[in-house]
Design an enzyme around this catalytic site. Structure first.
Site, mmCIF file in Angstrom:
data_model
loop_
_atom_site.group_PDB
_atom_site.id
_atom_site.type_symbol
_atom_site.label_atom_id
_atom_site.label_comp_id
_atom_site.label_asym_id
_atom_site.label_seq_id
_atom_site.Cartn_x
_atom_site.Cartn_y
_atom_site.Cartn_z
ATOM 1 N N TYR A 278 0.888 -1.173 0.000
ATOM 2 C CA TYR A 278 0.000 0.000 0.000
ATOM 3 C C TYR A 278 0.920 1.215 0.000
ATOM 4 O O TYR A 278 1.091 1.887 1.010
ATOM 5 C CB TYR A 278 -0.908 0.001 1.227
ATOM 6 C CG TYR A 278 -1.881 -1.158 1.284
ATOM 7 C CD1 TYR A 278 -3.185 -1.024 0.805
ATOM 8 C CD2 TYR A 278 -1.499 -2.385 1.814
ATOM 9 C CE1 TYR A 278 -4.076 -2.081 0.860
ATOM 10 C CE2 TYR A 278 -2.384 -3.449 1.878
ATOM 11 C CZ TYR A 278 -3.667 -3.293 1.398
ATOM 12 O OH TYR A 278 -4.549 -4.344 1.457
ATOM 13 N N GLU A 303 0.225 0.897 -5.620
ATOM 14 C CA GLU A 303 -0.663 1.976 -5.170
ATOM 15 C C GLU A 303 -1.700 2.257 -6.248
ATOM 16 O O GLU A 303 -1.358 2.565 -7.387
ATOM 17 C CB GLU A 303 0.135 3.245 -4.871
ATOM 18 C CG GLU A 303 -0.707 4.453 -4.512
ATOM 19 C CD GLU A 303 -1.653 4.201 -3.343
ATOM 20 O OE1 GLU A 303 -2.853 4.517 -3.477
ATOM 21 O OE2 GLU A 303 -1.186 3.677 -2.308
ATOM 22 N N CYS A 383 -3.548 0.858 11.321
ATOM 23 C CA CYS A 383 -4.200 1.992 11.972
ATOM 24 C C CYS A 383 -5.507 1.568 12.641
ATOM 25 O O CYS A 383 -6.306 2.411 13.039
ATOM 26 C CB CYS A 383 -4.450 3.125 10.974
ATOM 27 S SG CYS A 383 -5.472 2.674 9.561
#
Length: 426
Positions: A278, A303, A383
């Site tokens: 990513y 990406e 995250c």
């Protein structure tokens, strides 16, 4: 041991809503008191009232609190804090006068050092409960920086007069401000000028303030997005290009430290192929290989957002790689796995993969691929520790956890980011 009771019905809002983002209901609400068991994913406190689990923000483990029950369900309820009857020794006075109204910081009432302990507990619980991974919280490492003045990217909203503010939590209300203790000095000067009218902002807009390199060496400027489509930010001595309107990590100093951490770990094995699945604008990949004489292999960066992908090669060249070492695939990770010959034919002993997915975590396609053990090392930057736990629970048949490190990118908030290093079994 929890302490609980139900008191009388009330018709008025709580007198002391403290840090909680809820407003009291107009209809009658039940009042209770209980001791907080722990803080859970998302930052709310878990307590029990007559055997029923309740969730309340603005509290810390061990505190005895009174609250109003807002949403009562068969097995759980949500409440709003009225008063802290027995405060934790880790409770402190918020530095910002808007704490409790502004939606930006939800943990300012907690000492910064203890916030890290709470985050370790949240990650350990998610790994145990969701991933069925029995990891002791004491084994979790911490990578943290300055707890104040760290944010280099922040979203603001303007009112009908163009004055800046943040949204209140779970509300469309704009909380006007001219200063914020978690943003950098440069952004605070911008906010002060915008609040006083020295800088005119368009009314009724959502804008992003981004810290970038200035026109002169060692200077920094605030960019308003949407606006310029290209900016530079120097990290670890590298002038890295990015699109201010797309994602860029808000905590530059900690991003530099993460890059150094990855660099040292990748150098141990010196993989012939490093995959950044990513890749964004290639920033993390560039920091991970910059100045590393041990990395002489190829870097494949995937990406799908072309706003970011156009900067990847430029940033990797600045990191010291040669053009022949760089391969950029402008597709989603799933499509890249299906069509890219390098990804389809990775040699596990000589390969490593960096994973930095969105909050939703890895797709089922990627989890199936990783269960086959395509690389000797995985570096998973998450995250969202809940989706991280789900993903790890599926791929640990092929891998062993080497290290779990909390990345405290957002002090004064309950947001947790995590770096997990995994080694291929066998």
């Amino acid at each position: 041991m929890s302490i609980s009771r139900f008191d009388k019905k009330i018709q008025t809002p709580p007198e002391n809503p403290s840090q909680n983002d809820h407003s009291a209901p107009e209809e009658a609400a039940q009042i209770g008191a209980a001791r907080v068991e722990r803080v859970i994913h998302g930052g709310d406190g878990l307590l029990r009232l007559d055997g029923k689990a309740g969730f309340i923000s603005g509290v810390l483990p061990g505190e005895l609190v009174s609250f109003a029950v807002l949403r009562d369900r068969p097995r759980q309820f949500e409440g709003v804090l009225r008063e802290v009857l027995d405060p934790s020794p880790h409770r402190c006075e918020p530095r910002c006068p808007l704490a409790g109204r502004c939606g930006g910081c939800d943990w300012q009432y907690c000492h910064s050092e203890y916030q890290l302990e709470l985050k370790k507990g949240i990650v350990a619980e998610n790994l145990r409960r969701i991933g069925k991974i029995p990891l002791e919280r004491e084994s979790i490492q911490i990578l943290a920086g300055e707890p104040w003045g760290y944010r280099e990217r922040v979203q603001i909203h303007t009112d009908h007069r163009g004055r800046p503010g943040f949204k209140a939590r779970r509300s469309e209300e704009i909380v006007l401000l001219s200063n914020c203790p978690v943003v950098t000095e440069e952004i605070n000067r911008f906010l002060e000028d915008a609040a006083s009218g020295k800088i005119l902002l368009p009314p009724g807009k959502r804008l992003v303030l981004v810290l970038a390199d200035g026109e002169s060496p060692d200077s920094r400027a605030v960019i308003v997005a949407p606006g310029p489509q290209t900016a530079q930010r120097s990290l670890d001595g590298l002038p890295l290009s990015f699109d201010p309107s797309s994602f860029f990590q808000a905590n530059g100093p900690l991003l530099e430290r993460l890059g150094r951490e990855l660099r040292s770990r990748i150098a141990r094995d010196a993989p012939r192929v490093l995959v950044d699945l990513y890749g964004g604008a290639g920033v993390l990949g560039a920091l991970a290989v910059s100045g590393s004489s041990a990395f002489s292999g190829d870097l494949l960066c995937v990406e799908e957002d072309r706003r970011n992908a156009r900067f990847i090669e430029e940033n990797l060249l600045r990191a010291g790689l040669k053009e022949a070492q760089i391969r950029v695939v402008s597709r989603s990770a799933e499509k890249a796995l299906a069509v890219d010959p390098v990804l389809k034919n990775l040699d596990p002993p000589s390969s490593a993969v960096i994973l930095d997915p969105p909050r939703s975590g890895l797709s089922a396609t990627l989890r199936r691929w990783l269960k086959k053990g395509p690389a000797a090392r995985l570096f998973y930057v998450s995250c969202n520790s809940a989706t991280l736990a789900r993903d790890l629970g599926e791929i640990l048949g092929a891998y062993l956890i080497q290290d779990v490190t909390i990345l405290d990118f957002f002090p004064q908030t309950a947001h947790v980011e995590v770096l997990v290093e995994l080694r291929l079994k066998g």
